[in-house]
Motif scaffolding. Sequence first.
Motif, PDB file in Angstrom:
ATOM      1  N   MET A   1     128.511  55.411  86.042  1.00 50.47           N
ATOM      2  CA  MET A   1     129.798  56.056  86.110  1.00 50.47           C
ATOM      3  C   MET A   1     129.900  56.903  87.372  1.00 50.47           C
ATOM      4  SD  MET A   1     132.346  55.904  84.255  1.00 50.47           S
ATOM      5  CE  MET A   1     133.843  56.693  83.915  1.00 50.47           C
ATOM      6  N   GLU A   2     128.817  57.558  87.720  1.00 56.18           N
ATOM      7  CA  GLU A   2     128.824  58.400  88.915  1.00 56.18           C
ATOM      8  C   GLU A   2     128.995  57.576  90.184  1.00 56.18           C
ATOM      9  OE1 GLU A   2     125.183  60.546  88.487  1.00 56.18           O
ATOM     10  OE2 GLU A   2     126.104  62.110  87.281  1.00 56.18           O
ATOM     11  N   GLU A   3     128.494  56.331  90.176  1.00 54.88           N
ATOM     12  CA  GLU A   3     128.644  55.464  91.337  1.00 54.88           C
ATOM     13  C   GLU A   3     130.105  55.137  91.605  1.00 54.88           C
ATOM     14  OE1 GLU A   3     126.329  52.045  90.470  1.00 54.88           O
ATOM     15  OE2 GLU A   3     124.418  53.096  90.647  1.00 54.88           O
ATOM     16  N   ARG A   4     130.924  55.095  90.558  1.00 55.18           N
ATOM     17  CA  ARG A   4     132.343  54.783  90.688  1.00 55.18           C
ATOM     18  C   ARG A   4     133.189  56.027  90.943  1.00 55.18           C
ATOM     19  NH1 ARG A   4     134.015  50.747  86.003  1.00 55.18           N
ATOM     20  NH2 ARG A   4     134.509  49.165  87.541  1.00 55.18           N
ATOM     21  N   GLY A   5     132.566  57.197  91.026  1.00 62.15           N
ATOM     22  CA  GLY A   5     133.295  58.425  91.305  1.00 62.15           C
ATOM     23  C   GLY A   5     133.662  59.228  90.074  1.00 62.15           C
ATOM     24  N   GLY A   6     133.156  58.832  88.916  1.00 62.18           N
ATOM     25  CA  GLY A   6     133.449  59.547  87.676  1.00 62.18           C
ATOM     26  C   GLY A   6     132.531  60.739  87.492  1.00 62.18           C
ATOM     27  N   ILE A   7     132.927  61.615  86.605  1.00 60.12           N
ATOM     28  CA  ILE A   7     132.141  62.805  86.301  1.00 60.12           C
ATOM     29  C   ILE A   7     131.562  62.643  84.900  1.00 60.12           C
ATOM     30  CG2 ILE A   7     132.215  65.295  85.974  1.00 60.12           C
ATOM     31  CD1 ILE A   7     134.674  65.310  87.830  1.00 60.12           C
ATOM     32  N   VAL A   8     130.273  62.876  84.761  1.00 57.92           N
ATOM     33  CA  VAL A   8     129.627  62.804  83.451  1.00 57.92           C
ATOM     34  C   VAL A   8     129.945  64.094  82.711  1.00 57.92           C
ATOM     35  CG1 VAL A   8     127.443  62.603  82.241  1.00 57.92           C
ATOM     36  CG2 VAL A   8     127.799  61.361  84.351  1.00 57.92           C
ATOM     37  N   VAL A   9     130.567  63.956  81.545  1.00 59.99           N
ATOM     38  CA  VAL A   9     130.994  65.129  80.796  1.00 59.99           C
ATOM     39  C   VAL A   9     130.161  65.311  79.534  1.00 59.99           C
ATOM     40  CG1 VAL A   9     132.942  66.225  79.634  1.00 59.99           C
ATOM     41  CG2 VAL A   9     133.317  64.924  81.700  1.00 59.99           C
ATOM     42  N   ILE A  10     129.791  64.222  78.891  1.00 64.97           N
ATOM     43  CA  ILE A  10     129.034  64.296  77.641  1.00 64.97           C
ATOM     44  C   ILE A  10     127.588  64.632  77.958  1.00 64.97           C
ATOM     45  CG2 ILE A  10     128.296  63.018  75.597  1.00 64.97           C
ATOM     46  CD1 ILE A  10     130.790  61.286  75.963  1.00 64.97           C
ATOM     47  N   PRO A  11     127.024  65.659  77.329  1.00 67.09           N
ATOM     48  CA  PRO A  11     125.628  66.009  77.597  1.00 67.09           C
ATOM     49  C   PRO A  11     124.668  64.947  77.082  1.00 67.09           C
ATOM     50  CG  PRO A  11     126.543  67.432  75.894  1.00 67.09           C
ATOM     51  CD  PRO A  11     127.656  66.580  76.392  1.00 67.09           C
ATOM     52  N   SER A  12     123.510  64.848  77.731  1.00 68.61           N
ATOM     53  CA  SER A  12     122.512  63.873  77.309  1.00 68.61           C
ATOM     54  C   SER A  12     121.771  64.391  76.078  1.00 68.61           C
ATOM     55  CB  SER A  12     121.523  63.604  78.446  1.00 68.61           C
ATOM     56  OG  SER A  12     120.911  64.804  78.858  1.00 68.61           O
ATOM     57  N   ARG A  13     121.040  63.492  75.436  1.00 65.34           N
ATOM     58  CA  ARG A  13     120.282  63.878  74.244  1.00 65.34           C
ATOM     59  C   ARG A  13     119.146  64.823  74.621  1.00 65.34           C
ATOM     60  NH1 ARG A  13     120.798  60.045  69.669  1.00 65.34           N
ATOM     61  NH2 ARG A  13     122.342  58.527  70.299  1.00 65.34           N
ATOM     62  N   ILE A  14     118.707  65.575  73.643  1.00 62.89           N
ATOM     63  CA  ILE A  14     117.639  66.547  73.874  1.00 62.89           C
ATOM     64  C   ILE A  14     116.317  65.843  74.186  1.00 62.89           C
ATOM     65  CG2 ILE A  14     116.298  68.387  72.775  1.00 62.89           C
ATOM     66  CD1 ILE A  14     118.815  69.071  71.182  1.00 62.89           C
ATOM     67  N   THR A  15     116.108  64.660  73.621  1.00 64.14           N
ATOM     68  CA  THR A  15     114.830  63.966  73.746  1.00 64.14           C
ATOM     69  C   THR A  15     114.704  63.138  75.028  1.00 64.14           C
ATOM     70  OG1 THR A  15     115.703  62.116  72.471  1.00 64.14           O
ATOM     71  CG2 THR A  15     114.544  63.852  71.250  1.00 64.14           C
ATOM     72  N   THR A  16     115.712  63.116  75.899  1.00 65.15           N
ATOM     73  CA  THR A  16     115.615  62.314  77.119  1.00 65.15           C
ATOM     74  C   THR A  16     114.639  62.936  78.101  1.00 65.15           C
ATOM     75  OG1 THR A  16     117.506  63.464  78.073  1.00 65.15           O
ATOM     76  CG2 THR A  16     117.934  61.390  76.959  1.00 65.15           C
ATOM     77  N   LYS A  17     113.997  62.072  78.884  1.00 63.16           N
ATOM     78  CA  LYS A  17     113.017  62.552  79.857  1.00 63.16           C
ATOM     79  C   LYS A  17     113.680  63.224  81.050  1.00 63.16           C
ATOM     80  CE  LYS A  17     109.509  59.147  78.729  1.00 63.16           C
ATOM     81  NZ  LYS A  17     108.673  58.051  79.218  1.00 63.16           N
ATOM     82  N   HIS A  18     114.836  62.705  81.457  1.00 57.47           N
ATOM     83  CA  HIS A  18     115.544  63.251  82.617  1.00 57.47           C
ATOM     84  C   HIS A  18     116.963  63.647  82.198  1.00 57.47           C
ATOM     85  CE1 HIS A  18     112.257  61.774  85.041  1.00 57.47           C
ATOM     86  NE2 HIS A  18     112.424  60.559  84.502  1.00 57.47           N
ATOM     87  N   PRO A  19     117.122  64.848  81.617  1.00 52.62           N
ATOM     88  CA  PRO A  19     118.471  65.240  81.178  1.00 52.62           C
ATOM     89  C   PRO A  19     119.386  65.467  82.376  1.00 52.62           C
ATOM     90  CG  PRO A  19     116.953  67.061  80.929  1.00 52.62           C
ATOM     91  CD  PRO A  19     116.130  65.874  81.350  1.00 52.62           C
ATOM     92  N   ARG A  20     120.650  65.088  82.210  1.00 51.11           N
ATOM     93  CA  ARG A  20     121.607  65.275  83.293  1.00 51.11           C
ATOM     94  C   ARG A  20     122.336  66.605  83.111  1.00 51.11           C
ATOM     95  NH1 ARG A  20     123.600  60.674  80.377  1.00 51.11           N
ATOM     96  NH2 ARG A  20     125.188  61.331  78.917  1.00 51.11           N
ATOM     97  N   LYS A  21     122.798  67.142  84.210  1.00 51.29           N
ATOM     98  CA  LYS A  21     123.522  68.405  84.168  1.00 51.29           C
ATOM     99  C   LYS A  21     124.965  68.133  83.759  1.00 51.29           C
ATOM    100  CE  LYS A  21     120.818  70.621  87.744  1.00 51.29           C
ATOM    101  NZ  LYS A  21     120.822  71.257  89.067  1.00 51.29           N
ATOM    102  N   THR A  22     125.486  68.987  82.908  1.00 49.27           N
ATOM    103  CA  THR A  22     126.866  68.848  82.473  1.00 49.27           C
ATOM    104  C   THR A  22     127.571  70.190  82.605  1.00 49.27           C
ATOM    105  OG1 THR A  22     126.218  69.300  80.198  1.00 49.27           O
ATOM    106  CG2 THR A  22     126.412  67.001  80.830  1.00 49.27           C
ATOM    107  N   ASP A  23     128.853  70.132  82.808  1.00 50.38           N
ATOM    108  CA  ASP A  23     129.676  71.326  82.898  1.00 50.38           C
ATOM    109  C   ASP A  23     130.200  71.643  81.507  1.00 50.38           C
ATOM    110  OD1 ASP A  23     131.203  73.432  83.721  1.00 50.38           O
ATOM    111  OD2 ASP A  23     132.752  72.205  84.679  1.00 50.38           O
ATOM    112  N   CYS A  24     129.792  72.765  80.949  1.00 46.65           N
ATOM    113  CA  CYS A  24     130.180  73.126  79.581  1.00 46.65           C
ATOM    114  C   CYS A  24     131.684  73.338  79.464  1.00 46.65           C
ATOM    115  CB  CYS A  24     129.442  74.376  79.134  1.00 46.65           C
ATOM    116  SG  CYS A  24     127.676  74.120  78.917  1.00 46.65           S
ATOM    117  N   HIS A  25     132.317  73.904  80.492  1.00 44.26           N
ATOM    118  CA  HIS A  25     133.763  74.154  80.453  1.00 44.26           C
ATOM    119  C   HIS A  25     134.533  72.834  80.377  1.00 44.26           C
ATOM    120  CE1 HIS A  25     137.537  76.180  81.098  1.00 44.26           C
ATOM    121  NE2 HIS A  25     137.802  75.348  82.095  1.00 44.26           N
TER     122      HIS A  25
END
Length: 68
Positions: A1-25
């Motif tokens: 999604m980021e490659e197409r210019g989208g913003i990741v909004v949904i937070p990743s799971r707690i158990t993932t090895k590489h969690p992504r940063k999300t904007d809480c607002h």
Amino acid sequence: MEERGGIVVIPSRITTKHPRKTDCHTYKERHLVENLFLKLKNNRRFATRYEKKALYFHAVVCLACILI
């Protein structure tokens, strides 16, 4: 999604090895919009979209939002 210019909004799971940063607002705003659509779909005219013209459908959306 980021490659197409989208913003990741949904937070990743707690158990993932590489969690992504999300904007809480942004996530809170997205959650409010999703809940609004869930409430709007309780109105049958909105869910089935009886009105085919955009103006009439817009009026139904406005009325449903007022009722909510």
